[in-house]
Design a protein around this motif. Structure first.
Motif, short mmCIF file in Angstrom:
data_model
loop_
_atom_site.label_atom_id
_atom_site.label_comp_id
_atom_site.label_asym_id
_atom_site.label_seq_id
_atom_site.Cartn_x
_atom_site.Cartn_y
_atom_site.Cartn_z
N VAL A 54 42.79 -18.08 33.46
CA VAL A 54 41.69 -18.23 32.51
C VAL A 54 40.42 -17.69 33.14
O VAL A 54 40.07 -18.06 34.27
N ASP A 55 39.73 -16.82 32.43
CA ASP A 55 38.51 -16.20 32.92
C ASP A 55 37.30 -16.99 32.42
O ASP A 55 37.02 -17.03 31.22
N PHE A 56 36.59 -17.65 33.36
CA PHE A 56 35.42 -18.45 33.00
C PHE A 56 34.11 -17.68 33.13
O PHE A 56 33.04 -18.25 32.96
N SER A 57 34.20 -16.40 33.41
CA SER A 57 32.98 -15.61 33.60
C SER A 57 32.15 -15.53 32.33
O SER A 57 30.93 -15.41 32.37
N ILE A 58 32.83 -15.58 31.18
CA ILE A 58 32.11 -15.49 29.91
C ILE A 58 31.19 -16.69 29.71
O ILE A 58 30.15 -16.59 29.06
N ILE A 59 31.55 -17.84 30.31
CA ILE A 59 30.69 -19.03 30.20
C ILE A 59 29.40 -18.81 30.97
O ILE A 59 28.31 -19.14 30.50
N HIS A 60 29.52 -18.25 32.17
CA HIS A 60 28.33 -18.00 33.00
C HIS A 60 27.42 -16.95 32.37
O HIS A 60 26.19 -17.04 32.48
N SER A 61 28.01 -15.97 31.71
CA SER A 61 27.21 -14.90 31.12
C SER A 61 26.61 -15.28 29.77
O SER A 61 25.69 -14.61 29.28
N SER A 62 27.10 -16.35 29.16
CA SER A 62 26.59 -16.76 27.84
C SER A 62 25.31 -17.57 28.01
O SER A 62 25.21 -18.41 28.91
N PRO A 63 24.32 -17.36 27.14
CA PRO A 63 23.08 -18.14 27.23
C PRO A 63 23.29 -19.55 26.68
O PRO A 63 24.23 -19.80 25.92
N TRP A 64 22.40 -20.45 27.07
CA TRP A 64 22.48 -21.81 26.55
C TRP A 64 22.15 -21.83 25.06
O TRP A 64 22.78 -22.53 24.28
N PHE A 65 21.15 -21.07 24.68
CA PHE A 65 20.73 -21.03 23.27
C PHE A 65 20.97 -19.63 22.72
O PHE A 65 20.54 -18.64 23.32
N LEU A 97 32.92 -21.19 26.18
CA LEU A 97 33.99 -22.10 26.60
C LEU A 97 35.18 -22.02 25.65
O LEU A 97 36.34 -21.98 26.09
N LEU A 98 34.90 -21.98 24.36
CA LEU A 98 35.99 -21.88 23.38
C LEU A 98 36.73 -20.55 23.51
O LEU A 98 37.94 -20.48 23.26
N ALA A 99 36.00 -19.52 23.91
CA ALA A 99 36.63 -18.20 24.05
C ALA A 99 37.60 -18.15 25.23
O ALA A 99 38.44 -17.25 25.30
N THR A 100 37.49 -19.12 26.14
CA THR A 100 38.39 -19.13 27.31
C THR A 100 39.74 -19.79 27.01
O THR A 100 40.65 -19.73 27.84
N ILE A 101 39.85 -20.42 25.84
CA ILE A 101 41.13 -21.08 25.50
C ILE A 101 42.20 -20.01 25.34
O ILE A 101 42.05 -19.09 24.53
N PRO A 102 43.29 -20.09 26.07
CA PRO A 102 44.35 -19.07 25.97
C PRO A 102 44.95 -19.01 24.57
O PRO A 102 45.04 -20.03 23.87
N VAL A 103 45.36 -17.82 24.19
CA VAL A 103 45.96 -17.62 22.87
C VAL A 103 47.22 -18.48 22.67
O VAL A 103 47.41 -19.06 21.60
N PRO A 104 48.10 -18.60 23.68
CA PRO A 104 49.28 -19.46 23.49
C PRO A 104 48.93 -20.92 23.19
O PRO A 104 49.64 -21.59 22.44
N VAL A 105 47.82 -21.40 23.77
CA VAL A 105 47.40 -22.78 23.51
C VAL A 105 46.98 -22.92 22.05
O VAL A 105 47.37 -23.87 21.36
N MET A 106 46.17 -21.98 21.57
CA MET A 106 45.76 -22.02 20.17
C MET A 106 46.96 -21.86 19.25
O MET A 106 47.03 -22.49 18.19
N GLY A 107 47.90 -21.03 19.66
CA GLY A 107 49.12 -20.85 18.86
C GLY A 107 49.91 -22.14 18.76
O GLY A 107 50.45 -22.47 17.70
N GLY A 108 49.97 -22.89 19.86
CA GLY A 108 50.68 -24.17 19.83
C GLY A 108 50.01 -25.17 18.92
O GLY A 108 50.68 -25.92 18.19
N ILE A 109 48.67 -25.17 18.93
CA ILE A 109 47.93 -26.08 18.05
C ILE A 109 48.18 -25.73 16.58
O ILE A 109 48.45 -26.60 15.74
N LEU A 110 48.10 -24.43 16.27
CA LEU A 110 48.32 -23.99 14.89
C LEU A 110 49.76 -24.25 14.45
O LEU A 110 50.01 -24.56 13.28
N LEU A 111 50.69 -24.12 15.39
CA LEU A 111 52.09 -24.40 15.07
C LEU A 111 52.26 -25.84 14.59
O LEU A 111 52.95 -26.11 13.60
N LEU A 112 51.58 -26.75 15.29
CA LEU A 112 51.65 -28.16 14.91
C LEU A 112 50.97 -28.41 13.57
O LEU A 112 51.52 -29.08 12.69
#
Length: 214
Positions: free
Chosen positions: A1-12, A124-139
């Motif tokens: 999981v790449d968390f760099s997008i969190i550091h580069s994203s602004p607070w507001f 932070l939401l963008a770091t969620i892996p696609v397979p995890v989201m797929g599992g949620i949608l499957l349910l």
């Protein structure tokens, strides 16, 4: 999981608001697509009524819920946002959490609007892996299918009737199986496609004259 997008994203972060523009070609293009979410809306209202044990088709009424859906979409369009729809995933989430109180949904919507301005949360939401989201949608989609079957059973629909069996099976395959149809650049998929196919089959297939079951 790449968390760099969190550091580069602004607070507001402000959403990218876009002024509306009248485009006849876009209107003609979107009209057929609007049929699918309208049909999906009706199915979602039936499902959520079955889950909450409240008849929302009578109160507030289907015409009012469709009107609210249309007004919300119009308001979003004036701000350059995407159209709104009654997401079937929410029905599945409500079924799991048992959070039936409309006040909860209202506060959840308010907090969602506020959190939309927090850029790091989006990262932070963008770091969620696609397979995890797929599992949620499957349910969630599986639960929606279960609610639909429960609705058919409670309405005493004979699922042993070959005609009903064909309609239900094709709807399930199209809606949950991820079937996609493209007509002249217009795409139909998911629950909306399944609902439209089910309506067409209900009109086209001849009714069983006599069936005693298995």
């Amino acid at each position: 999981v790449d968390f760099s997008i969190i550091h580069s994203s602004p607070w507001f972060a402000m959403p990218a608001f876009v002024a509306p523009e009248f485009n006849l070609q876009a209107i003609i293009y979107i009209l057929p697509i609007a049929i699918a979410p309208a049909v999906e809306h009706i199915g979602d209202m039936l499902a959520i009524s079955n889950v909450t044990k409240e008849d929302y088709l009578k109160k507030p009424g289907l015409k009012n819920t469709l009107l609210a859906d249309g007004l919300a979409t119009s308001a979003a369009s004036f701000l350059g946002g995407p159209p709104n729809t009654t997401y079937s995933e929410v029905t599945g989430a409500v079924t799991i959490t048992k959070a039936f109180n409309p006040a909860i949904m209202t506060w959840a919507a308010i907090f969602a609007i506020i959190l939309a301005f927090v850029g790091k949360l989006g990262g932070l939401l963008a770091t969620i892996p696609v397979p995890v989201m797929g599992g949620i949608l499957l349910l969630l989609f599986g639960i929606i299918a279960s609610v639909g079957m429960d609705t058919l059973i409670k309405s005493k629909t004979d699922l042993a009737d070959p005609r009903n069996m064909i309609i239900v099976s094709i709807i399930l395959v199209f809606a949950i199986g991820g079937m996609t149809f493209n007509f002249g650049g217009v795409g139909f998929s998911g629950i909306g496609l399944g609902a439209i196919v089910g309506i067409v089959l209900n009109f086209v297939l001849p009714k069983t004259k006599h069936f005693d079951g298995f």
